[in-house]
Scaffold this motif. Structure first.
Motif: not given
Length: 214
Positions: A11-12, A36-38, A47-48, A59-60
């Motif tokens: 994801m950009r 969480d993805f940062y 967040a997955v 959630k994005y």
């Protein structure tokens, strides 16, 4: 036999525009823990989390409508290596990212890059301040146009584009009104991606005709 249950997420970044591919496996989603993805810049992207034993929730943050979206799917879809799934803006259906097997994501990103390179060669993009930004802005404008969100106040959807080194100009073929869009920095791209419509304002002295936008 070892069976690896994993998936990838691309994801950009809504802040800096960087596109990164993250990988995760089933053990990272044990229990009720949220993963969480940062971005490298520090911006939180998504967040997955498991929902019970059969579903996964993603959630994005959506830069288009400035809201957080949630996508819930069966676990077998999330972990499947057969299909590439899109993360989209729920209001406009514009693409924001992907999840699926790492191989399929890399193939899709490579395909997109080849298309951008081909377009750059055809258009002579060496003369632009930032060719990649210009290409991404053109690609995003194409997505908006596909949803009917690119039009002039006169009612026309027939819009021509003229490219300059650090900007582009949208010109209505019906009334000749024009709108300029900066296209030389990541900030220009991020600013554009906050819009789900791009409307050309009527030039002074022009009046709306009987057309209405779809």
């Amino acid at each position: 036999m070892v069976v690896e249950i994993s998936t990838a997420f691309a994801m950009r970044c809504p802040a800096c525009g960087r596109l990164e591919v993250h990988q995760l496996n089933i053990f990272q989603l044990s229990g009720e823990k949220e993963l969480d993805f940062y971005c490298e810049c520090g911006k939180h992207k998504a967040a997955v989390k498991r929902k019970g034993s059969r579903y996964i929730s993603i959630k994005y943050y959506c830069i288009i409508c400035d809201l957080e979206h949630t996508k819930v799917m069966p676990s077998n879809i999330f972990w499947s290596k057969r299909h590439l799934n899109s993360l989209v803006c729920l209001d406009t259906d514009l693409n924001l990212g992907y999840f699926g097997s790492y191989r399929l994501i890399r193939e899709e990103l490579d395909r997109q890059q080849e298309e951008l390179n081909s377009m750059a060669n055809e258009l002579g993009f060496d003369e632009f301040a930032d060719p990649e930004i210009m290409l991404e802005i053109l690609d995003y404008l194409h997505d908006i146009a596909a949803t009917g969100g690119l039009y002039c106040e006169c009612g026309s959807h027939d819009i021509n584009i003229e490219l300059f080194s650090n900007k582009l100009e949208l010109c209505c073929s019906n009334c000749n009104s024009a709108k300029q869009i900066s296209a030389s920095s990541k900030e220009d791209l991020t600013r554009l991606k906050t819009l789900d419509e791009v409307v050309i304002k009527l030039a002074a002295g022009k009046s709306k005709n009987s057309k209405t936008h779809r």
